[in-house]
Write an enzyme that holds these catalytic residues in place. Structure first.
Site, PDB file in Angstrom:
ATOM      1  N   ASN A 166       3.283  -0.717  -5.726  1.00  0.00           N
ATOM      2  CA  ASN A 166       2.239  -0.609  -5.233  1.00  0.00           C
ATOM      3  C   ASN A 166       1.227   0.290  -6.093  1.00  0.00           C
ATOM      4  O   ASN A 166       1.424   1.331  -6.249  1.00  0.00           O
ATOM      5  CB  ASN A 166       2.253   0.224  -3.869  1.00  0.00           C
ATOM      6  CG  ASN A 166       0.960   0.648  -3.373  1.00  0.00           C
ATOM      7  OD1 ASN A 166       0.104  -0.134  -3.664  1.00  0.00           O
ATOM      8  ND2 ASN A 166       0.712   1.522  -2.302  1.00  0.00           N
ATOM      9  N   TRP A 167       0.469  -0.719  -6.924  1.00  0.00           N
ATOM     10  CA  TRP A 167      -0.337  -0.127  -7.671  1.00  0.00           C
ATOM     11  C   TRP A 167      -1.452   0.465  -7.426  1.00  0.00           C
ATOM     12  O   TRP A 167      -2.083   1.262  -8.243  1.00  0.00           O
ATOM     13  CB  TRP A 167      -1.046  -1.245  -8.815  1.00  0.00           C
ATOM     14  CG  TRP A 167       0.053  -1.991  -9.511  1.00  0.00           C
ATOM     15  CD1 TRP A 167       1.381  -1.522  -9.722  1.00  0.00           C
ATOM     16  CD2 TRP A 167       0.079  -3.207 -10.309  1.00  0.00           C
ATOM     17  NE1 TRP A 167       2.189  -2.351 -10.434  1.00  0.00           N
ATOM     18  CE2 TRP A 167       1.269  -3.432 -10.980  1.00  0.00           C
ATOM     19  CE3 TRP A 167      -1.095  -4.080 -10.692  1.00  0.00           C
ATOM     20  CZ2 TRP A 167       1.527  -4.704 -11.878  1.00  0.00           C
ATOM     21  CZ3 TRP A 167      -0.749  -5.021 -11.536  1.00  0.00           C
ATOM     22  CH2 TRP A 167       0.573  -5.441 -12.101  1.00  0.00           C
ATOM     23  N   LYS A 168      -1.884   0.543  -5.974  1.00  0.00           N
ATOM     24  CA  LYS A 168      -2.824   1.272  -5.414  1.00  0.00           C
ATOM     25  C   LYS A 168      -4.381   1.007  -6.270  1.00  0.00           C
ATOM     26  O   LYS A 168      -4.351  -0.106  -6.658  1.00  0.00           O
ATOM     27  CB  LYS A 168      -2.968   2.794  -5.497  1.00  0.00           C
ATOM     28  CG  LYS A 168      -1.237   2.960  -5.086  1.00  0.00           C
ATOM     29  CD  LYS A 168      -1.367   4.466  -4.532  1.00  0.00           C
ATOM     30  CE  LYS A 168       0.270   4.922  -4.279  1.00  0.00           C
ATOM     31  NZ  LYS A 168       0.380   6.252  -3.649  1.00  0.00           N
ATOM     32  N   HIS A 207       0.227   1.167   5.357  1.00  0.00           N
ATOM     33  CA  HIS A 207       0.422   2.136   4.032  1.00  0.00           C
ATOM     34  C   HIS A 207      -0.234   3.752   4.773  1.00  0.00           C
ATOM     35  O   HIS A 207      -1.322   3.525   5.255  1.00  0.00           O
ATOM     36  CB  HIS A 207      -0.100   1.784   2.849  1.00  0.00           C
ATOM     37  CG  HIS A 207       0.452   2.924   1.795  1.00  0.00           C
ATOM     38  ND1 HIS A 207      -0.386   3.997   1.482  1.00  0.00           N
ATOM     39  CD2 HIS A 207       1.207   2.785   0.824  1.00  0.00           C
ATOM     40  CE1 HIS A 207       0.521   4.541   0.309  1.00  0.00           C
ATOM     41  NE2 HIS A 207       1.387   3.827   0.023  1.00  0.00           N
ATOM     42  N   GLU A 246      -1.715   5.908   3.029  1.00  0.00           N
ATOM     43  CA  GLU A 246      -3.094   5.862   2.804  1.00  0.00           C
ATOM     44  C   GLU A 246      -4.266   5.111   3.551  1.00  0.00           C
ATOM     45  O   GLU A 246      -5.325   5.613   3.894  1.00  0.00           O
ATOM     46  CB  GLU A 246      -3.369   5.628   1.297  1.00  0.00           C
ATOM     47  CG  GLU A 246      -2.879   6.748   0.507  1.00  0.00           C
ATOM     48  CD  GLU A 246      -2.066   6.281  -0.880  1.00  0.00           C
ATOM     49  OE1 GLU A 246      -2.352   5.271  -1.360  1.00  0.00           O
ATOM     50  OE2 GLU A 246      -1.329   6.942  -1.574  1.00  0.00           O
ATOM     51  N   GLU A 249       8.207   5.750   4.249  1.00  0.00           N
ATOM     52  CA  GLU A 249       7.741   6.449   3.072  1.00  0.00           C
ATOM     53  C   GLU A 249       7.254   7.843   3.713  1.00  0.00           C
ATOM     54  O   GLU A 249       6.122   7.945   4.579  1.00  0.00           O
ATOM     55  CB  GLU A 249       6.322   5.681   2.855  1.00  0.00           C
ATOM     56  CG  GLU A 249       6.738   4.464   1.964  1.00  0.00           C
ATOM     57  CD  GLU A 249       5.477   4.176   1.023  1.00  0.00           C
ATOM     58  OE1 GLU A 249       5.988   3.927  -0.198  1.00  0.00           O
ATOM     59  OE2 GLU A 249       4.411   3.977   1.501  1.00  0.00           O
ATOM     60  N   GLY A 284       3.511  10.384  -3.736  1.00  0.00           N
ATOM     61  CA  GLY A 284       2.544  11.325  -4.837  1.00  0.00           C
ATOM     62  C   GLY A 284       2.550  12.369  -5.264  1.00  0.00           C
ATOM     63  O   GLY A 284       1.777  12.980  -5.866  1.00  0.00           O
ATOM     64  N   SER A 336       7.751   9.121  -4.431  1.00  0.00           N
ATOM     65  CA  SER A 336       8.100   9.849  -5.777  1.00  0.00           C
ATOM     66  C   SER A 336       9.337   9.391  -6.448  1.00  0.00           C
ATOM     67  O   SER A 336      10.050  10.057  -6.720  1.00  0.00           O
ATOM     68  CB  SER A 336       8.124  11.376  -5.555  1.00  0.00           C
ATOM     69  OG  SER A 336       6.878  11.725  -5.215  1.00  0.00           O
ATOM     70  N   GLY A 340       5.083   3.808  -5.991  1.00  0.00           N
ATOM     71  CA  GLY A 340       3.590   3.782  -6.544  1.00  0.00           C
ATOM     72  C   GLY A 340       3.598   4.016  -7.954  1.00  0.00           C
ATOM     73  O   GLY A 340       3.489   3.295  -8.606  1.00  0.00           O
ATOM     74  N   GLY A 341       3.474   5.564  -8.341  1.00  0.00           N
ATOM     75  CA  GLY A 341       2.972   6.057  -9.518  1.00  0.00           C
ATOM     76  C   GLY A 341       3.765   5.279 -10.647  1.00  0.00           C
ATOM     77  O   GLY A 341       3.287   4.842 -11.863  1.00  0.00           O
TER      78      GLY A 341
HETATM   79  C1  PEP Z   1       3.449   4.626  -2.213  1.00  0.00           C
HETATM   80  O1  PEP Z   1       2.163   4.689  -2.686  1.00  0.00           O
HETATM   81  O2  PEP Z   1       3.942   3.583  -1.552  1.00  0.00           O
HETATM   82  C2  PEP Z   1       4.347   5.524  -3.088  1.00  0.00           C
HETATM   83  C3  PEP Z   1       5.382   5.638  -2.712  1.00  0.00           C
HETATM   84  O3  PEP Z   1       3.846   6.423  -3.979  1.00  0.00           O
HETATM   85  P1  PEP Z   1       4.581   7.259  -5.000  1.00  0.00           P
HETATM   86  O4  PEP Z   1       5.695   6.300  -5.639  1.00  0.00           O
HETATM   87  O5  PEP Z   1       3.659   7.442  -6.363  1.00  0.00           O
HETATM   88  O6  PEP Z   1       5.054   8.582  -4.312  1.00  0.00           O
END
Ligand code: PEP
Length: 249
Positions: free
Chosen positions: A9-11, A94, A96, A166, A172, A211, A232-233
């Protein structure tokens, strides 16, 4: 046997140039990865991503879609547009979207239904906040989030969907859930589905997100109910993302 699935997920990150470089790196390193792999870029780049991934084993998805079919909804992306861009997947719910844009369980369920109606597979994201975990209501929260979709769409909808657990406190933050904490919730989720239909529950892929990095992926993915990750990141770095994909393979 469930095929592990890793999605990035590049956000709201990237540019035409950085995405080209990232996909070059992924295309070069993907050989030998047996897990299914997908990336979810910002929707404005979906057409370019689709072009660059043509012929690659990596599929793509959108990060969000509207529950509406078309019309006067400025800034929204319709389910038909997501389909038109040949997305295999779309993220729904998600954290967010839930926390920043106020998407509640009922709206998430409508988006899930809208994706399925177009033949796009939803990745349904669920998870508790830190406050909810500390209060001991993680299963109540996750159960409620799942039930909203189960009530609208029924158990058979999950033959063709993915669930991503999640924990909001792990997204994040660098604070990954321990493999045991994650496994406990994954087992709860699978059990919830099994109470409707054992075969659907057995086939359902449940990703862990929060993470995940190359360094912690293998121990998470070794747990029996963790079938890959939503990343994500770490999905913005080709080498890091590929090392997660290899850990799932
Ligand atoms: C996400 O946004 O779905 C996520 C898991 O982010 P991160 O890996 O950065 O915690």
């Amino acid at each position: 046997m469930r095929r592990p699935f890793v999605a990035g997920n590049w956000k709201m990150n990237g540019s035409k140039a950085s995405i080209r470089e990232l996909l070059d790196g992924l295309n070069q390193g993907i050989a030998g990865v047996t897990a299914e792999v997908a990336v979810c870029p910002p929707s404005i780049y979906l057409a370019e991503v689709a072009e660059q991934l043509d012929g690659s084993p990596i599929s793509w998805g959108a990060q969000n879609l509207s529950q509406e079919a078309s019309g006067a909804f400025t800034g929204e992306i319709s389910p038909a547009m997501v389909k038109d861009l040949a997305c295999t997947y779309v993220l729904v719910g998600h954290s967010e979207r839930r926390s920043i844009y106020g998407e509640d369980d009922a709206l998430v369920a409508k988006k899930f239904a809208a994706a399925r109606a177009m033949g796009v597979k939803p990745i349904l994201c669920v998870g508790e906040t830190l406050e909810e975990r500390e209060k001991g209501v993680t299963e109540d929260v996750v159960g409620r989030q799942l039930d909203a979709v189960l009530e609208l769409e029924g158990i058979s909808a999950f033959n063709d969907a993915v669930v991503a657990y999640e924990p909001v406190w792990a997204i994040g933050t660098g604070m990954t859930a321990s493999p045991e904490q994650a496994q406990d919730v994954h087992a709860f989720i699978r059990q919830r589905f099994a109470s409707h239909d054992a075969a659907v529950a057995e086939g359902l892929r449940i990703q862990y997100g929060g993470s995940v990095k190359g360094a912690n992926a293998a121990e998470l993915f070794a747990k029996p109910d963790i079938d890959g990750g939503l990343i994500g990141g770490a999905s913005l770095d080709a080498d890091e993302f590929l090392s997660i994909c290899r850990a799932a393979s």
